[in-house]
Structures are given as structure tokens and as C-alpha cells.
Design a protein around this motif. Structure first.
Motif, PDB file in Angstrom:
ATOM      1  N   LYS A   1     -15.280   7.260 -33.276  1.00 33.22           N
ATOM      2  CA  LYS A   1     -14.145   7.599 -34.089  1.00 33.22           C
ATOM      3  C   LYS A   1     -14.061   6.970 -35.440  1.00 33.22           C
ATOM      4  O   LYS A   1     -13.428   7.261 -36.310  1.00 33.22           O
ATOM      5  N   GLY A   2     -14.838   5.906 -35.504  1.00 34.14           N
ATOM      6  CA  GLY A   2     -14.686   5.147 -36.610  1.00 34.14           C
ATOM      7  C   GLY A   2     -13.717   3.942 -36.708  1.00 34.14           C
ATOM      8  O   GLY A   2     -13.725   3.425 -37.610  1.00 34.14           O
ATOM      9  N   GLU A   3     -13.191   3.681 -35.407  1.00 38.16           N
ATOM     10  CA  GLU A   3     -12.360   2.398 -35.379  1.00 38.16           C
ATOM     11  C   GLU A   3     -13.247   1.185 -35.073  1.00 38.16           C
ATOM     12  O   GLU A   3     -13.878   1.336 -34.254  1.00 38.16           O
ATOM     13  N   PHE A   4     -12.673   0.027 -35.572  1.00 39.48           N
ATOM     14  CA  PHE A   4     -13.113  -1.130 -35.247  1.00 39.48           C
ATOM     15  C   PHE A   4     -12.325  -1.829 -34.099  1.00 39.48           C
ATOM     16  O   PHE A   4     -11.039  -1.696 -34.487  1.00 39.48           O
ATOM     17  N   TRP A   5     -12.917  -2.389 -33.018  1.00 38.47           N
ATOM     18  CA  TRP A   5     -11.959  -2.953 -31.955  1.00 38.47           C
ATOM     19  C   TRP A   5     -12.705  -4.547 -32.026  1.00 38.47           C
ATOM     20  O   TRP A   5     -13.724  -4.852 -32.152  1.00 38.47           O
ATOM     21  N   ILE A   6     -11.710  -5.425 -32.159  1.00 40.78           N
ATOM     22  CA  ILE A   6     -12.198  -7.083 -31.843  1.00 40.78           C
ATOM     23  C   ILE A   6     -11.361  -7.302 -30.282  1.00 40.78           C
ATOM     24  O   ILE A   6     -10.637  -6.974 -30.232  1.00 40.78           O
ATOM     25  N   VAL A   7     -12.465  -7.900 -29.826  1.00 39.96           N
ATOM     26  CA  VAL A   7     -12.091  -8.500 -28.591  1.00 39.96           C
ATOM     27  C   VAL A   7     -12.490  -9.866 -28.457  1.00 39.96           C
ATOM     28  O   VAL A   7     -13.651 -10.299 -28.790  1.00 39.96           O
ATOM     29  N   GLU A   8     -11.484 -10.900 -28.201  1.00 42.31           N
ATOM     30  CA  GLU A   8     -11.579 -12.109 -27.901  1.00 42.31           C
ATOM     31  C   GLU A   8     -11.769 -12.447 -26.735  1.00 42.31           C
ATOM     32  O   GLU A   8     -10.835 -11.876 -25.892  1.00 42.31           O
ATOM     33  N   CYS A   9     -12.775 -13.457 -26.006  1.00 41.45           N
ATOM     34  CA  CYS A   9     -12.840 -13.443 -24.444  1.00 41.45           C
ATOM     35  C   CYS A   9     -12.313 -14.949 -24.676  1.00 41.45           C
ATOM     36  O   CYS A   9     -12.723 -15.942 -25.184  1.00 41.45           O
ATOM     37  N   LYS A  10     -11.592 -15.151 -23.444  1.00 46.63           N
ATOM     38  CA  LYS A  10     -10.936 -16.455 -22.944  1.00 46.63           C
ATOM     39  C   LYS A  10     -11.194 -16.546 -21.675  1.00 46.63           C
ATOM     40  O   LYS A  10     -11.016 -15.842 -20.620  1.00 46.63           O
ATOM     41  N   SER A  11     -11.809 -17.720 -21.453  1.00 49.87           N
ATOM     42  CA  SER A  11     -12.295 -18.237 -19.992  1.00 49.87           C
ATOM     43  C   SER A  11     -11.247 -18.837 -19.357  1.00 49.87           C
ATOM     44  O   SER A  11     -11.523 -18.981 -18.013  1.00 49.87           O
ATOM     45  N   CYS A  12     -10.323 -19.507 -19.969  1.00 47.10           N
ATOM     46  CA  CYS A  12      -9.456 -20.189 -19.009  1.00 47.10           C
ATOM     47  C   CYS A  12      -8.033 -20.573 -20.055  1.00 47.10           C
ATOM     48  O   CYS A  12      -7.937 -20.150 -21.064  1.00 47.10           O
ATOM     49  N   ARG A  13      -6.985 -20.727 -19.195  1.00 43.29           N
ATOM     50  CA  ARG A  13      -5.885 -21.246 -20.047  1.00 43.29           C
ATOM     51  C   ARG A  13      -5.887 -22.194 -21.256  1.00 43.29           C
ATOM     52  O   ARG A  13      -5.452 -21.946 -22.131  1.00 43.29           O
ATOM     53  N   ALA A  14      -6.746 -23.219 -20.924  1.00 44.67           N
ATOM     54  CA  ALA A  14      -6.719 -24.161 -21.976  1.00 44.67           C
ATOM     55  C   ALA A  14      -7.502 -23.423 -23.479  1.00 44.67           C
ATOM     56  O   ALA A  14      -7.354 -23.700 -24.594  1.00 44.67           O
ATOM     57  N   ASP A  15      -8.742 -22.536 -23.127  1.00 49.02           N
ATOM     58  CA  ASP A  15      -9.306 -21.943 -24.114  1.00 49.02           C
ATOM     59  C   ASP A  15      -8.219 -20.989 -25.032  1.00 49.02           C
ATOM     60  O   ASP A  15      -8.395 -21.139 -26.275  1.00 49.02           O
ATOM     61  N   PHE A  16      -7.366 -20.380 -24.423  1.00 44.96           N
ATOM     62  CA  PHE A  16      -6.433 -19.523 -25.079  1.00 44.96           C
ATOM     63  C   PHE A  16      -5.353 -20.422 -25.539  1.00 44.96           C
ATOM     64  O   PHE A  16      -5.182 -20.138 -26.889  1.00 44.96           O
ATOM     65  N   ALA A  17      -5.166 -21.432 -25.039  1.00 44.06           N
ATOM     66  CA  ALA A  17      -3.927 -22.327 -25.851  1.00 44.06           C
ATOM     67  C   ALA A  17      -4.541 -23.057 -26.856  1.00 44.06           C
ATOM     68  O   ALA A  17      -3.685 -23.167 -27.829  1.00 44.06           O
ATOM     69  N   MET A  18      -5.793 -23.207 -27.106  1.00 41.62           N
ATOM     70  CA  MET A  18      -6.566 -23.937 -28.331  1.00 41.62           C
ATOM     71  C   MET A  18      -6.754 -22.793 -29.422  1.00 41.62           C
ATOM     72  O   MET A  18      -6.922 -23.306 -30.591  1.00 41.62           O
ATOM     73  N   ASP A  19      -6.483 -21.744 -28.895  1.00 44.76           N
ATOM     74  CA  ASP A  19      -6.832 -20.631 -30.150  1.00 44.76           C
ATOM     75  C   ASP A  19      -5.717 -20.367 -31.159  1.00 44.76           C
ATOM     76  O   ASP A  19      -4.606 -19.980 -30.802  1.00 44.76           O
ATOM     77  N   ARG A  20      -5.972 -20.939 -32.361  1.00 42.89           N
ATOM     78  CA  ARG A  20      -4.920 -20.982 -33.337  1.00 42.89           C
ATOM     79  C   ARG A  20      -5.287 -19.730 -34.373  1.00 42.89           C
ATOM     80  O   ARG A  20      -4.262 -19.704 -35.157  1.00 42.89           O
ATOM     81  N   LYS A  21      -6.335 -19.168 -34.081  1.00 44.83           N
ATOM     82  CA  LYS A  21      -6.823 -18.078 -35.259  1.00 44.83           C
ATOM     83  C   LYS A  21      -6.583 -16.590 -34.929  1.00 44.83           C
ATOM     84  O   LYS A  21      -6.923 -15.836 -35.948  1.00 44.83           O
ATOM     85  N   TRP A  22      -6.385 -16.579 -33.650  1.00 46.39           N
ATOM     86  CA  TRP A  22      -6.303 -15.021 -33.234  1.00 46.39           C
ATOM     87  C   TRP A  22      -5.266 -14.111 -34.078  1.00 46.39           C
ATOM     88  O   TRP A  22      -5.844 -12.926 -34.163  1.00 46.39           O
ATOM     89  N   GLN A  23      -4.270 -14.653 -34.580  1.00 44.63           N
ATOM     90  CA  GLN A  23      -3.543 -13.596 -35.282  1.00 44.63           C
ATOM     91  C   GLN A  23      -4.324 -13.123 -36.647  1.00 44.63           C
ATOM     92  O   GLN A  23      -4.080 -12.125 -36.908  1.00 44.63           O
ATOM     93  N   GLY A  24      -4.777 -13.639 -37.082  1.00 44.48           N
ATOM     94  CA  GLY A  24      -5.628 -13.670 -38.259  1.00 44.48           C
ATOM     95  C   GLY A  24      -6.929 -12.439 -38.201  1.00 44.48           C
ATOM     96  O   GLY A  24      -7.223 -11.933 -39.132  1.00 44.48           O
ATOM     97  N   TYR A  25      -7.172 -12.328 -37.008  1.00 43.77           N
ATOM     98  CA  TYR A  25      -8.089 -11.179 -36.526  1.00 43.77           C
ATOM     99  C   TYR A  25      -7.397  -9.931 -36.657  1.00 43.77           C
ATOM    100  O   TYR A  25      -8.028  -8.848 -36.682  1.00 43.77           O
ATOM    101  N   LEU A  26      -6.185  -9.764 -36.661  1.00 39.29           N
ATOM    102  CA  LEU A  26      -5.484  -8.516 -36.574  1.00 39.29           C
ATOM    103  C   LEU A  26      -5.751  -7.847 -37.920  1.00 39.29           C
ATOM    104  O   LEU A  26      -5.650  -6.521 -37.751  1.00 39.29           O
ATOM    105  N   ASP A  27      -5.841  -8.423 -38.949  1.00 38.30           N
ATOM    106  CA  ASP A  27      -6.080  -7.699 -40.253  1.00 38.30           C
ATOM    107  C   ASP A  27      -7.335  -7.190 -40.417  1.00 38.30           C
ATOM    108  O   ASP A  27      -7.571  -6.591 -41.525  1.00 38.30           O
ATOM    109  N   TRP A  28      -8.361  -7.272 -39.390  1.00 37.08           N
ATOM    110  CA  TRP A  28      -9.727  -7.140 -39.651  1.00 37.08           C
ATOM    111  C   TRP A  28     -10.038  -6.074 -38.417  1.00 37.08           C
ATOM    112  O   TRP A  28     -11.396  -5.712 -38.282  1.00 37.08           O
ATOM    113  N   CYS A  29      -9.271  -5.320 -37.573  1.00 30.20           N
ATOM    114  CA  CYS A  29      -9.542  -4.440 -36.828  1.00 30.20           C
ATOM    115  C   CYS A  29      -8.659  -3.198 -36.756  1.00 30.20           C
ATOM    116  O   CYS A  29      -7.215  -3.534 -37.115  1.00 30.20           O
TER     117      CYS A  29
END
Length: 144
Positions: A41-69
Motif C-alpha cells: 500500500k506504500g506504507e513505510f514500517w520501521i521495526v527496532e529489534c531489542k534482544s534484552c531489557r538493557a538493549d531497550f534501556a540504552m536506546d535513546r534514539k527510537w523516538q526520532g525514528y517515528l518521523d520517518w515511518c
């Protein structure tokens, strides 16, 4: 790497949904998404893969991805504490071989100019990667 295994399962699922998929995509300087796809349908989907709690806690950029999908998802394995993930985002359960959407991400349509930029960059990245696979020596050839 655990995140790369999740990305492979996610990419397989998205491909089965007839999405065009790229991993390790850079939508803008300073951002690198794990998986981006273009739906039929022409939609862009972004998927961030998180392997553990620490990986998620260290991710400070994810909200910046919302403007690109148009839709934003997290992909995690069955042992991840999914209650940590924001409820206003999509959720995919994945492993190295497959994935399943648990919660569909809400749609937030990209603005026209932003969509044009993402589409152009997505197409260029895909074409350059394909050329690199079919002719690895072409990577070092510069245009005159």
C-alpha cells in the motif's frame, strides 16, 4: 548477534506480507534503523529489534525514528518483558526464523516531502546493495 537474528525473522515475516525490506537503513544522519519496509500500500514500517531489557534501556534514539515511518514496531523474543515497551507502538514477537505481529502499530502518515525523501533513499539503498551483490568490484568504482 541476537538483534540481527530477530531482524532476519522480522524480514522474513514482512517479505511474506509482500513488503520490500531493507535492514540497517539510515533515514537521516545519526539514525540507523534495524528494519524498514515498504508495504504494497506504500506504507513505510520501521521495526527496532531489542534482544534484552538493557538493549531497550540504552536506546535513546527510537523516538526520532517515528518521523520517518507510517508505522513503528518493536520486535522482541518471547522472553523479553514486553510490558516495558510503549503501548502506542506496534509489537512483533520474533526469532531467527519467523515473526508474528502481536499489536498493530497505529498509522501516522508521513508528510509528502518526507515520504518522497524516504522513498528515494530506500530505492537508492536497495539498488546499491543489489549492485554490490551482483558486482562486488563496482563498489570501489567511482563515477567520472
Amino acid at each position: 548477534m541476537p538483534g540481527q537474528r530477530l531482524a532476519r525473522g522480522v524480514a522474513r515475516m514482512l517479505r511474506s506480507m509482500d513488503h520490500a525490506v531493507l535492514t540497517e537503513f539510515v533515514p537521516s544522519r545519526g539514525l540507523r534503523v534495524d528494519v524498514i519496509s515498504l508495504s504494497p500500500k506504500g506504507e513505510f514500517w520501521i521495526v527496532e529489534c531489542k534482544s534484552c531489557r538493557a538493549d531497550f534501556a540504552m536506546d535513546r534514539k527510537w523516538q526520532g525514528y517515528l518521523d520517518w515511518c507510517d508505522r513503528y514496531f518493536w520486535a522482541v523474543d518471547c522472553d523479553f518483558p514486553s510490558d516495558l515497551l510503549p503501548a502506542e507502538t506496534g509489537l512483533i514477537m520474533a526469532d531467527a526464523y519467523s515473526a508474528e505481529i502481536q499489536r498493530m502499530a497505529p498509522e501516522t502518515r508521513l508528510a509528502g516531502a518526507r515520504r518522497t525523501k524516504v522513498l528515494r533513499d530506500f530505492a537508492r539503498a536497495g539498488a546499491q546493495r543489489l549492485q554490490g551483490l551482483t558486482d562486488p568490484e563496482s563498489i570501489s568504482v567511482s563515477a567520472f
